[in-house]
Design a protein around this motif. Structure first.
Motif, PDB file in Angstrom:
ATOM      1  N   GLU A   1       0.852  -1.204   0.000  1.00 41.39           N
ATOM      2  CA  GLU A   1       0.000   0.000   0.000  1.00 41.39           C
ATOM      3  C   GLU A   1       0.874   1.234   0.000  1.00 41.39           C
ATOM      4  O   GLU A   1       1.974   1.224   0.581  1.00 41.39           O
TER       5      GLU A   1
ATOM      6  N   SER B   1       4.207  -1.154   3.688  1.00 36.50           N
ATOM      7  CA  SER B   1       3.630   0.203   3.630  1.00 36.50           C
ATOM      8  C   SER B   1       4.652   1.201   3.106  1.00 36.50           C
ATOM      9  O   SER B   1       5.779   1.254   3.609  1.00 36.50           O
TER      10      SER B   1
ATOM     11  N   ALA C   1       0.174   2.998  10.101  1.00 39.06           N
ATOM     12  CA  ALA C   1       0.690   2.012   9.147  1.00 39.06           C
ATOM     13  C   ALA C   1       0.682   0.644   9.832  1.00 39.06           C
ATOM     14  O   ALA C   1       1.042   0.560  11.012  1.00 39.06           O
ATOM     15  N   PRO C   2       0.295  -0.444   9.132  1.00 37.38           N
ATOM     16  CA  PRO C   2      -0.290  -0.436   7.794  1.00 37.38           C
ATOM     17  C   PRO C   2      -1.629   0.309   7.771  1.00 37.38           C
ATOM     18  O   PRO C   2      -2.235   0.528   8.830  1.00 37.38           O
ATOM     19  N   SER C   3      -2.090   0.671   6.600  1.00 40.31           N
ATOM     20  CA  SER C   3      -3.368   1.380   6.489  1.00 40.31           C
ATOM     21  C   SER C   3      -4.507   0.478   6.955  1.00 40.31           C
ATOM     22  O   SER C   3      -4.403  -0.758   6.890  1.00 40.31           O
TER      23      SER C   3
END
Ligand code: NAD
Length: 255
Positions: free
Chosen positions: A144, A196, A153-155
């Protein structure tokens, strides 16, 4: 007219929601929550406040795109108010406590949480769940990229896509998820990893790859404009406003 309360109003998505409400014939701004002073323009007559209880009382539904801390405060206020109202939560980076609060609020009012308000991502989650179930030996890697200001993070979207893949594999995500390849070293069978990237003004790009020997499949969603999220959130708010108390997912809106 549905009176919409905007929480996180000065933010990138909040500003677009304010702009987009004008295009809806059955929606208007009920109240705008601001932390300090008002530093952006609003339609004449909009109610602006930094008092959470007053904010909640002036709306039929709240839309939240703010921060983890702010969402937690909003949910606590919704949970303790004597007249609870529907709420669409779009903020990401929330933890178990925040989700427990959402559950509690949803006993008295409809609440909808979506880490991504776009129809494309809702469809992508369904697709990757099916592919993960079919390609049982494929290595799943999610990448991503988002703009340089993104805090978590991560989204939230990458995690929800990972959750869908894990569901397809009938495995708990926490047992297979890797978000730090550096400390984990070489890939083990069955792992699902997320990478990420942060930079520039990218609204959001997610790629879910299924890697086999000799071939691979990649499914990519690109958000080319944040307006997608604002429009999706308003669609969710209009859908949610007269629903019975429950914690809803965006899949129910786009079903
Ligand atoms: P932003 O930083 O531009 O805006 C955040 C807003 O929240 C600002 O108005 C800020 O004043 C307010 N805020 C922050 N902390 C606060 C506090 N303690 N009390 C009150 N208000 C506070 O962020 P953004 O890009 O608009 O994104 C907001 C959130 O929405 C992030 O968590 C982001 O990851 C998420 N997001 C979700 C989707 C989705 O589709 N669900 C899409 C884009 C962004």
């Amino acid at each position: 007219m549905i009176k919409v309360g905007i929480f996180g109003a000065s933010g990138r998505v909040g500003q677009l929601i304010i702009h987009e409400i004008g295009a809806h014939r059955n929606m208007e701004i009920g109240a705008v929550f601001v932390r300090k002073e008002l530093d952006f323009s609003l339609p004449e007559g909009s109610f602006v406040t930094n008092d959470l209880d007053a904010f909640i009382q002036c709306c039929d539904v709240v839309i939240d795109f703010s921060s983890k801390e702010a969402t937690n405060a909003l949910l606590r206020a919704l949970d303790s108010t004597s007249s609870p109202i529907p709420c669409v939560v779009g903020t990401t980076g929330l933890d178990e406590q925040d989700f427990a609060l959402m559950e509690s609020c949803s006993k008295r009012a409809p609440i909808l949480y979506a880490s991504n308000m776009s129809l494309g991502v809702a469809l992508l989650r369904q697709i990757v769940e099916q592919v993960a179930a079919k390609l049982t030996h494929a290595d799943i890697e999610i990448s991503e990229i988002h703009h340089r200001h993104k805090k978590d993070a991560p989204s939230g979207t990458a995690l929800s896509l990972a959750e869908s893949c894990a569901k397809g594999r009938k495995q708990p995500l926490k047992e297979i998820l890797v978000t730090d390849r550096v400390s984990k070293g070489a890939r083990k069978d069955g792992e699902l990893s997320i990478v990420s990237l942060r930079g520039g003004d990218v609204a959001g790009r997610h790629c879910v790859g299924f890697y086999l020997d000799g071939e691979y499949l990649e499914f990519t969603h690109n958000a080319t404009n944040r307006l997608t999220f604002a429009k999706g959130a308003l669609e969710c708010a209009a859908w949610l406003v007269n629903k019975p108390p429950k914690l809803y997912s965006i899949d129910e809106v786009f079903a």
